[in-house]
Design a protein around this motif. Structure first.
Motif, PDB file in Angstrom:
ATOM      1  N   GLU A   1     -10.631  12.135  -0.206  1.00  0.00           N
ATOM      2  CA  GLU A   1     -10.502  11.873  -1.651  1.00  0.00           C
ATOM      3  C   GLU A   1      -9.153  11.238  -1.978  1.00  0.00           C
ATOM      4  O   GLU A   1      -9.065  10.287  -2.757  1.00  0.00           O
ATOM      5  CB  GLU A   1     -10.676  13.184  -2.418  1.00  0.00           C
ATOM      6  N   GLU A   2      -8.119  11.770  -1.357  1.00  0.00           N
ATOM      7  CA  GLU A   2      -6.772  11.243  -1.591  1.00  0.00           C
ATOM      8  C   GLU A   2      -6.641   9.824  -1.032  1.00  0.00           C
ATOM      9  O   GLU A   2      -5.982   8.970  -1.637  1.00  0.00           O
ATOM     10  CB  GLU A   2      -5.720  12.167  -0.966  1.00  0.00           C
ATOM     11  N   ALA A   3      -7.273   9.555   0.107  1.00  0.00           N
ATOM     12  CA  ALA A   3      -7.236   8.208   0.690  1.00  0.00           C
ATOM     13  C   ALA A   3      -7.920   7.203  -0.236  1.00  0.00           C
ATOM     14  O   ALA A   3      -7.435   6.082  -0.418  1.00  0.00           O
ATOM     15  CB  ALA A   3      -7.897   8.211   2.064  1.00  0.00           C
ATOM     16  N   ARG A   4      -9.031   7.610  -0.836  1.00  0.00           N
ATOM     17  CA  ARG A   4      -9.714   6.714  -1.780  1.00  0.00           C
ATOM     18  C   ARG A   4      -8.849   6.451  -3.012  1.00  0.00           C
ATOM     19  O   ARG A   4      -8.788   5.324  -3.514  1.00  0.00           O
ATOM     20  CB  ARG A   4     -11.063   7.308  -2.174  1.00  0.00           C
ATOM     21  N   ALA A   5      -8.187   7.486  -3.493  1.00  0.00           N
ATOM     22  CA  ALA A   5      -7.301   7.314  -4.654  1.00  0.00           C
ATOM     23  C   ALA A   5      -6.124   6.407  -4.297  1.00  0.00           C
ATOM     24  O   ALA A   5      -5.713   5.564  -5.105  1.00  0.00           O
ATOM     25  CB  ALA A   5      -6.812   8.672  -5.153  1.00  0.00           C
ATOM     26  N   ALA A   6      -5.580   6.551  -3.088  1.00  0.00           N
ATOM     27  CA  ALA A   6      -4.481   5.690  -2.643  1.00  0.00           C
ATOM     28  C   ALA A   6      -4.963   4.242  -2.524  1.00  0.00           C
ATOM     29  O   ALA A   6      -4.244   3.304  -2.889  1.00  0.00           O
ATOM     30  CB  ALA A   6      -3.924   6.182  -1.312  1.00  0.00           C
ATOM     31  N   SER A   7      -6.190   4.054  -2.048  1.00  0.00           N
ATOM     32  CA  SER A   7      -6.758   2.705  -1.956  1.00  0.00           C
ATOM     33  C   SER A   7      -6.875   2.068  -3.335  1.00  0.00           C
ATOM     34  O   SER A   7      -6.614   0.877  -3.506  1.00  0.00           O
ATOM     35  CB  SER A   7      -8.139   2.752  -1.300  1.00  0.00           C
ATOM     36  N   GLN A   8      -7.259   2.875  -4.308  1.00  0.00           N
ATOM     37  CA  GLN A   8      -7.367   2.364  -5.678  1.00  0.00           C
ATOM     38  C   GLN A   8      -5.994   1.963  -6.220  1.00  0.00           C
ATOM     39  O   GLN A   8      -5.857   0.946  -6.907  1.00  0.00           O
ATOM     40  CB  GLN A   8      -8.014   3.403  -6.595  1.00  0.00           C
ATOM     41  N   LEU A   9      -4.958   2.761  -5.895  1.00  0.00           N
ATOM     42  CA  LEU A   9      -3.593   2.392  -6.300  1.00  0.00           C
ATOM     43  C   LEU A   9      -3.209   1.042  -5.717  1.00  0.00           C
ATOM     44  O   LEU A   9      -2.607   0.204  -6.403  1.00  0.00           O
ATOM     45  CB  LEU A   9      -2.579   3.457  -5.848  1.00  0.00           C
ATOM     46  N   LEU A  10      -3.541   0.820  -4.438  1.00  0.00           N
ATOM     47  CA  LEU A  10      -3.250  -0.465  -3.799  1.00  0.00           C
ATOM     48  C   LEU A  10      -3.938  -1.610  -4.528  1.00  0.00           C
ATOM     49  O   LEU A  10      -3.323  -2.642  -4.816  1.00  0.00           O
ATOM     50  CB  LEU A  10      -3.713  -0.456  -2.339  1.00  0.00           C
ATOM     51  N   MET A  11      -5.215  -1.423  -4.819  1.00  0.00           N
ATOM     52  CA  MET A  11      -5.959  -2.480  -5.504  1.00  0.00           C
ATOM     53  C   MET A  11      -5.386  -2.756  -6.884  1.00  0.00           C
ATOM     54  O   MET A  11      -5.217  -3.914  -7.270  1.00  0.00           O
ATOM     55  CB  MET A  11      -7.440  -2.105  -5.585  1.00  0.00           C
ATOM     56  N   ASN A  12      -5.057  -1.693  -7.624  1.00  0.00           N
ATOM     57  CA  ASN A  12      -4.497  -1.863  -8.966  1.00  0.00           C
ATOM     58  C   ASN A  12      -3.152  -2.583  -8.933  1.00  0.00           C
ATOM     59  O   ASN A  12      -2.814  -3.316  -9.858  1.00  0.00           O
ATOM     60  CB  ASN A  12      -4.335  -0.515  -9.656  1.00  0.00           C
ATOM     61  N   ALA A  13      -2.378  -2.337  -7.872  1.00  0.00           N
ATOM     62  CA  ALA A  13      -1.049  -2.942  -7.750  1.00  0.00           C
ATOM     63  C   ALA A  13      -1.100  -4.330  -7.121  1.00  0.00           C
ATOM     64  O   ALA A  13      -0.080  -5.031  -7.081  1.00  0.00           O
ATOM     65  CB  ALA A  13      -0.137  -2.031  -6.924  1.00  0.00           C
ATOM     66  N   GLY A  14      -2.256  -4.722  -6.603  1.00  0.00           N
ATOM     67  CA  GLY A  14      -2.367  -6.016  -5.941  1.00  0.00           C
ATOM     68  C   GLY A  14      -1.670  -6.048  -4.594  1.00  0.00           C
ATOM     69  O   GLY A  14      -1.227  -7.106  -4.148  1.00  0.00           O
ATOM     70  N   LEU A  15      -1.590  -4.891  -3.929  1.00  0.00           N
ATOM     71  CA  LEU A  15      -0.939  -4.805  -2.624  1.00  0.00           C
ATOM     72  C   LEU A  15      -1.989  -4.642  -1.531  1.00  0.00           C
ATOM     73  O   LEU A  15      -3.098  -4.167  -1.786  1.00  0.00           O
ATOM     74  CB  LEU A  15       0.036  -3.624  -2.596  1.00  0.00           C
ATOM     75  N   HIS A  16      -1.625  -4.990  -0.316  1.00  0.00           N
ATOM     76  CA  HIS A  16      -2.547  -4.912   0.820  1.00  0.00           C
ATOM     77  C   HIS A  16      -2.286  -3.639   1.623  1.00  0.00           C
ATOM     78  O   HIS A  16      -1.138  -3.290   1.875  1.00  0.00           O
ATOM     79  CB  HIS A  16      -2.364  -6.136   1.723  1.00  0.00           C
ATOM     80  N   GLY A  17      -3.358  -2.992   2.022  1.00  0.00           N
ATOM     81  CA  GLY A  17      -3.250  -1.750   2.776  1.00  0.00           C
ATOM     82  C   GLY A  17      -2.584  -1.887   4.119  1.00  0.00           C
ATOM     83  O   GLY A  17      -1.949  -0.956   4.611  1.00  0.00           O
ATOM     84  N   HIS A  18      -2.702  -3.060   4.738  1.00  0.00           N
ATOM     85  CA  HIS A  18      -2.094  -3.252   6.059  1.00  0.00           C
ATOM     86  C   HIS A  18      -0.584  -2.997   6.023  1.00  0.00           C
ATOM     87  O   HIS A  18      -0.033  -2.381   6.917  1.00  0.00           O
ATOM     88  CB  HIS A  18      -2.381  -4.655   6.579  1.00  0.00           C
ATOM     89  N   LYS A  19       0.055  -3.441   4.973  1.00  0.00           N
ATOM     90  CA  LYS A  19       1.515  -3.286   4.861  1.00  0.00           C
ATOM     91  C   LYS A  19       1.913  -2.065   4.037  1.00  0.00           C
ATOM     92  O   LYS A  19       2.970  -1.476   4.269  1.00  0.00           O
ATOM     93  CB  LYS A  19       2.113  -4.548   4.230  1.00  0.00           C
ATOM     94  N   HIS A  20       1.089  -1.648   3.092  1.00  0.00           N
ATOM     95  CA  HIS A  20       1.497  -0.650   2.111  1.00  0.00           C
ATOM     96  C   HIS A  20       0.670   0.638   2.124  1.00  0.00           C
ATOM     97  O   HIS A  20       0.741   1.416   1.171  1.00  0.00           O
ATOM     98  CB  HIS A  20       1.451  -1.254   0.706  1.00  0.00           C
ATOM     99  N   ALA A  21      -0.107   0.872   3.170  1.00  0.00           N
ATOM    100  CA  ALA A  21      -1.011   2.027   3.194  1.00  0.00           C
ATOM    101  C   ALA A  21      -0.264   3.351   3.044  1.00  0.00           C
ATOM    102  O   ALA A  21      -0.646   4.202   2.229  1.00  0.00           O
ATOM    103  CB  ALA A  21      -1.835   2.028   4.478  1.00  0.00           C
TER     104      ALA A  21
END
Length: 137
Positions: A78-98
């Motif tokens: 659940e927390e990983a999905r929420a973190a993924s949503q933060l990345l998308m909202n911020a326009g950042l890529h998970g590869h660098k900012h996970a």
């Protein structure tokens, strides 16, 4: 050196640089944590912060001892999905900012007000918005 003032009550979160400096017994970080505790703030780290803060010169005995004085916040599905949503909202890529996203997500779940010690104020501001006070270390 003048000490920075932290909010009364709430939570102090450390990113990997905050934890690294705590492990290195950095005077500024140790003072900020002591002040936070004296104000009744809980000090937390994301479980992933432990992984990110490790390097070849990390004092292993301090690494085993220091987190015992902090609350380690777990990261599950659940927390990983929420973190993924933060990345998308911020326009950042998970590869660098996970891990930053997971740290931000963990901090956002804590008792407010939340203060975060971070070396990456720009990216954390994108991830957290104005919901967390960021202090550069």
């Amino acid at each position: 050196m003048a000490r920075r003032r932290l909010s009364h009550q709430g939570t102090l979160a450390l990113d990997s640089e905050g934890l690294s400096k705590l492990l290195a017994d950095d005077e500024q970080v140790v003072a900020l944590i002591a002040e936070a505790r004296s104000r009744g703030m809980e000090v937390v780290i994301s479980a992933l912060t432990i992984i990110e803060a490790i390097h070849a010169r990390t004092n292993k005995s301090r690494l085993n001892w220091v987190p015992s004085g902090l609350r380690v916040v777990p990261i599950g599905d659940e927390e990983a999905r929420a973190a993924s949503q933060l990345l998308m909202n911020a326009g950042l890529h998970g590869h660098k900012h996970a891990i930053d996203a997971a740290v931000a997500e963990a901090a956002l779940r804590q008792h407010r007000p939340v203060v975060m010690l971070t070396s990456d104020v720009d990216d954390m501001a994108k991830l957290c918005g104005d919901r967390i006070r960021l202090v550069a270390v």
